[in-house]
Structures are given as structure tokens and as C-alpha cells.
Design an enzyme around this catalytic site. Sequence first.
Site, PDB file in Angstrom:
ATOM      1  N   CYS A 114      12.357 -10.652   7.604  1.00  0.00           N
ATOM      2  CA  CYS A 114      11.347  -9.626   7.890  1.00  0.00           C
ATOM      3  C   CYS A 114      10.663  -9.082   6.640  1.00  0.00           C
ATOM      4  O   CYS A 114       9.509  -8.664   6.701  1.00  0.00           O
ATOM      5  CB  CYS A 114      11.981  -8.477   8.667  1.00  0.00           C
ATOM      6  SG  CYS A 114      12.641  -8.966  10.280  1.00  0.00           S
ATOM      7  N   HIS A 262       6.081  -3.450   8.368  1.00  0.00           N
ATOM      8  CA  HIS A 262       6.524  -4.625   9.108  1.00  0.00           C
ATOM      9  C   HIS A 262       6.629  -4.256  10.575  1.00  0.00           C
ATOM     10  O   HIS A 262       7.184  -3.214  10.935  1.00  0.00           O
ATOM     11  CB  HIS A 262       7.878  -5.103   8.577  1.00  0.00           C
ATOM     12  CG  HIS A 262       8.601  -6.007   9.518  1.00  0.00           C
ATOM     13  ND1 HIS A 262       8.034  -7.149  10.035  1.00  0.00           N
ATOM     14  CD2 HIS A 262       9.848  -5.920  10.067  1.00  0.00           C
ATOM     15  CE1 HIS A 262       8.895  -7.735  10.847  1.00  0.00           C
ATOM     16  NE2 HIS A 262       9.996  -7.006  10.886  1.00  0.00           N
ATOM     17  N   ASN A 292       7.245  -9.037  17.273  1.00  0.00           N
ATOM     18  CA  ASN A 292       7.740  -9.097  15.893  1.00  0.00           C
ATOM     19  C   ASN A 292       7.603 -10.540  15.406  1.00  0.00           C
ATOM     20  O   ASN A 292       8.301 -11.430  15.887  1.00  0.00           O
ATOM     21  CB  ASN A 292       9.202  -8.641  15.860  1.00  0.00           C
ATOM     22  CG  ASN A 292       9.809  -8.671  14.466  1.00  0.00           C
ATOM     23  OD1 ASN A 292       9.279  -9.305  13.560  1.00  0.00           O
ATOM     24  ND2 ASN A 292      10.942  -7.999  14.299  1.00  0.00           N
TER      25      ASN A 292
END
Length: 335
Positions: A114, A262, A292
Site C-alpha cells: 500500500c 492511500h 483499494n
Amino acid sequence: MYHSKITGLGFYVPNNIVTNDDLSKKIDTNDEWIQERTGIQERRHVIRGEDTTTSMGVKAAEIAIERAKIAKEDIDFVVFATLSPDYYFPGPGVLVQRDLGLRTVGALDVRNQCSGFVYAISVADQYIKTGMYKNILVIGSELHSTGLDMTTRGRGVSVIFGDGAGAAILSREEDLSKGILSTHLHSEGQHAEELALIAPGMGKRWVTDIIADNDPDDESYYPYMNGQFVFKNAVVRFSEVINEGLQANNLEVSDINMLIPHQANLRISQFIQKKFGLNDDQVFNNIQKYGNTTAASIPIALTEAWEQGKIKEGDLVVLAAFGSGFTWGSVIIRW
């Protein structure tokens, strides 16, 4: 000493839209359950055979290169961030070099999940600052959908992730008041297994073990996430690393024109926004549309924010990420 400046941005997502209602036909879930916990309404999934992690990265890169107004021959180096490479080895960096028809420049893969794009930007920034390279292609690309447990057993993870890619061109900037002002990177490996995909891996469970056991209940090759633990750590580390970047540059929260977090979970972004007292025009979120996308989430969001005119010359832009590893980081940019 130079600064590096983002001179071109691009992103690509597959055409195949998968809504929460679509998932509810495979998994015991529903739109309300997913939106309440994540804020996600839909995501993109590749159609097998049409896209790969590399091909999506190439498509995003082509847009970024065109917008940077440079030729492919001007690219000196490639940094590719992903957790979902086409092959176990080699990594996708060299495949991009091949598929874009670049010179025999160096290609580096970053495996920081991530926070991968933040780490990749930091690596590229160091090369440019020292004068080694002038133009670097940085890509974040992920293909999650073919590796998720699309059953009720895996719904806590599988409803979250989507596929896509984003790219940026970093170029040399001699005006030290512009470009990337600083980057800040951290890790805390003691929590590595709280968000991980254990197999296949040489250390515990390789392909031969999986095949030999042929165990339909083996979940080691699906992503595992301790959601509540990750959330609690994320909101703390996001705050810390954003403040660290501001303090390093003698800046205040009020100086932030745009925060691109993020896109892990809309609830995390909303928590951070409230904690810093930022208004809706100062934070950009698009997890609602794309889910995501791990290393691709920041460059996709950054590109969309720029395309929509939400980032202008002179703006202070902050990128921040937290994820598997645990790793986290921030990038402070004067646009």
C-alpha cells in the site's frame, strides 16, 4: 543538488465495473454492509486475458509520458511498485522497459504494498536529487481480482480490492522552491503477518507444498488482514507521518492545499480529515469508484485530482500511505 518535479501523470483502470450488488451474487454480503465499513460502491476487475499488472502500468505510463512532453528515449530509469507482479520473477519493471520500447535503462521493482508508490517516488527522488538521472518513470499497478477468495469466507478482504494502475514522470527541477520537498519512510515489521499473503513463499509454504497437500481449505495463498488492528495503526501512522513531513519543511496543516491519502478505506481518510480539520476541497478520495488498488491508489487519485483542476501550480500537495509490512510514508510536494 536538484529537486524532482512531477511533470506528467496518467492512470488506467479496466472497463469492467463490479458493483457491490454484483459481489452479493457470489458472496454473502450487500451494498449497505460494504459501504458502511469501507465506503466502496464499486471497483474495477480485469477480464482475464485482456489486462495484466504490466499492461495496465504501460497504459498509464504512456499517458504520463505524453503529458510530460518527453520522448520515451528521454526516460533514464523505471521504478515499478506492485504486490501483484505478472511473474514471481522477473518483476514488471523490465517488462515495462520491453513493452514501452525504452532504451536499456535500469528497472527497479518496489514491493511495499500500500505504501509502494510513496516508496517508489522517494527512490526516484533520490536519484534525481543527486544528478544521476533526469527523467524517471514511476508506476504503481495492481491486479488483485484474480487472487482473491471470492467466497463468503473471504468477504472481509475481497470486497475491498480493485485493479488499476497509475504512473508519474519525475523530472529534474533546478528551482529548489518547487517539486518534491521531502519524503519520509517508516516500517514496523513486528506486525508483518497482520496484513499478509503467506504463500507461495520460500520461507513457509512454496508451490510444491500447496500442490502436494491439495487442501481445499488452505487459505495461505489468499490475503489475510486483521482489519481492526490495521485500522487502529493506520490512523496513528497516517497522522504521524503527515506531521513529520510538515515539520521538516516548517509548514502548518493550514498550508495543505491537497492531501492525497492511500485509498485503503474511506473511513480512515475521513478520520484523518477530521483530525487535521481539513475541508472536503483539501482531501481527495476516489475509493468509492475503484476500491483499494494498493500501490496504484495514490497515483490514480493524484491523476484524477489534477485532471479535475483540484491541484494547481504553487499548491502544497501531501501524499501519505500506510499498509502491509507495516510500512508507511509521506511525500511533501510544492506543485
